[in-house]
Design an enzyme around this catalytic site. Structure first.
Site, mmCIF file in Angstrom:
data_model
loop_
_atom_site.group_PDB
_atom_site.id
_atom_site.type_symbol
_atom_site.label_atom_id
_atom_site.label_comp_id
_atom_site.label_asym_id
_atom_site.label_seq_id
_atom_site.Cartn_x
_atom_site.Cartn_y
_atom_site.Cartn_z
ATOM 1 N N VAL A 1 1.060 -1.153 -0.007
ATOM 2 C CA VAL A 1 -0.025 0.268 0.227
ATOM 3 C C VAL A 1 0.890 1.186 -0.090
ATOM 4 O O VAL A 1 0.289 2.551 -0.030
ATOM 5 C CB VAL A 1 -1.025 -0.060 1.145
ATOM 6 N N ASP A 2 2.117 1.050 -0.066
ATOM 7 C CA ASP A 2 3.102 2.310 -0.268
ATOM 8 C C ASP A 2 3.124 2.698 -1.408
ATOM 9 O O ASP A 2 2.634 2.216 -2.397
ATOM 10 C CB ASP A 2 4.436 1.851 0.515
ATOM 11 N N HIS B 1 -4.335 -3.735 -2.750
ATOM 12 C CA HIS B 1 -4.626 -3.615 -1.684
ATOM 13 C C HIS B 1 -4.996 -2.224 -1.247
ATOM 14 O O HIS B 1 -5.028 -1.772 0.114
ATOM 15 C CB HIS B 1 -3.730 -4.402 -0.531
ATOM 16 N N CYS C 1 -14.507 8.217 1.717
ATOM 17 C CA CYS C 1 -15.639 8.117 2.732
ATOM 18 C C CYS C 1 -15.987 6.871 3.113
ATOM 19 O O CYS C 1 -16.178 5.725 2.240
ATOM 20 C CB CYS C 1 -16.911 8.899 2.274
ATOM 21 N N CYS D 1 -20.190 6.867 1.691
ATOM 22 C CA CYS D 1 -20.604 6.993 0.368
ATOM 23 C C CYS D 1 -19.446 6.673 -0.670
ATOM 24 O O CYS D 1 -19.559 6.524 -1.806
ATOM 25 C CB CYS D 1 -21.208 8.344 0.018
ATOM 26 N N CYS E 1 -16.762 13.518 5.505
ATOM 27 C CA CYS E 1 -17.077 13.700 4.020
ATOM 28 C C CYS E 1 -17.795 14.741 3.715
ATOM 29 O O CYS E 1 -18.827 15.101 4.449
ATOM 30 C CB CYS E 1 -17.684 12.461 3.516
ATOM 31 N N THR F 1 7.194 -12.078 -1.836
ATOM 32 C CA THR F 1 5.462 -12.527 -1.479
ATOM 33 C C THR F 1 5.688 -13.900 -1.194
ATOM 34 O O THR F 1 6.172 -14.567 -2.042
ATOM 35 C CB THR F 1 4.526 -11.996 -2.197
ATOM 36 N N SER F 2 4.883 -14.365 -0.324
ATOM 37 C CA SER F 2 4.779 -15.822 0.209
ATOM 38 C C SER F 2 4.285 -16.473 -0.911
ATOM 39 O O SER F 2 4.041 -17.900 -0.891
ATOM 40 C CB SER F 2 4.390 -16.112 1.502
ATOM 41 N N ASN G 1 12.813 -14.279 -3.577
ATOM 42 C CA ASN G 1 12.371 -14.285 -2.326
ATOM 43 C C ASN G 1 13.772 -14.850 -1.290
ATOM 44 O O ASN G 1 14.059 -16.125 -1.673
ATOM 45 C CB ASN G 1 11.257 -14.937 -1.966
#
Length: 264
Positions: A115-116, A130, A138, A141, A166, A207-208, A232
């Site tokens: 998410v970075d 993700h 919001c 909505c 919001c 990632t696994s 990995n």
């Protein structure tokens, strides 16, 4: 650095480079491991400081936000502060350079579970499965909260723990993150599925490949004839992987790009 790598690993990198240089459609999935190399704690790491008595799994849920929105918002503001000064590592940079320099005969689709915005900072075009830590919406909505859609490069970024509302419906503003129990964004998932289903090589980085539904992308690629490469330090027991590069992405990716350039 090369002296520290085993002959077997170097041979596997050369094999991967030869494979990649000859293929047209590449799909790359990155996970927490690549961000961890930039100093970003993984989601599964034990919480620290004021949050050491909380589990991430208990805070990143719609029910947790409905029950105590201020607590969850404060936690995400804390997470943003942890990430704010982090920068792309050599793996991010190598992926961006590869994507930018891909010739007409090659297409690289980059998908991330992170998410970075380190991929964007490095210069990549990336699909987030993700969500994005630096965006808000919001909780009622679902409208984007544009005033707060700031990247970490924004000098005006604020970490105020006060709840925001919001302007359209007065609902509480939440991070634009996929929480436990929520579906992945439809458009992002469709992009990922299409890229995996039609790629010649699927690369899993940091990632696994065990957490679904993202873990199913490698299987989808394999079912459609793609070769699978895993990068990995701690490879997962996975019989569908064709080439395993058991080293940090920041070490492997620049070396991989070097060997691919020599083949072009």
């Amino acid at each position: 650095m090369l002296a520290e790598l085993s002959p077997a690993l170097i041979a596997h990198v050369q094999k991967a480079a030869k494979l990649l240089a000859a293929q047209q459609r590449i799909c790359v999935l990155t996970g927490a491991g690549i961000s961890a190399e930039s100093g970003i704690p993984t989601f599964r790491d034990k919480q620290t400081g004021l949050w050491e008595n909380y589990r991430a799994e208990d805070l990143a849920t719609p029910n947790a936000f409905a029950r105590d929105p201020e607590l969850v918002w404060s936690w995400y503001q804390w997470r943003r502060q942890l990430v704010a000064d982090k920068t792309p590592n050599p793996a991010h940079v190598a992926l961006a350079q590869w994507q930018q320099s891909a010739s007409n005969h090659q297409q690289l689709t980059l998908i991330t579970q992170n998410v970075d915005d380190l991929h964007e900072q490095a210069g990549s075009t990336v699909t987030h499965l993700h969500g994005n830590l630096w965006r808000n919406r919001c909780s009622q909505c679902q409208a984007p909260y544009e005033d707060q859609a700031q990247g970490m490069s924004d000098s005006n970024i604020r970490f105020d723990e006060s709840l925001l509302t919001c302007p359209h419906c007065d609902g509480y503003i939440r991070p634009d993150i996929v929480w436990f129990g929520e579906s992945l964004p439809a458009q992002a998932w469709q992009t990922a599925e299409d890229a995996a289903a039609h790629c010649d090589v699927f690369i899993s980085i940091g990632t696994s490949s065990l957490v679904y539904p993202a873990a199913g992308l490698a299987q989808l690629a394999k079912q459609n004839g793609a070769k699978i490469i895993e990068i990995n330090p701690d490879p997962t027991p996975n019989t569908i992987v064709d080439i395993t590069l058991a080293e940090k992405a920041g070490v492997v990716m620049p070396l991989l790009m070097k060997h691919m350039a020599e083949l072009s």
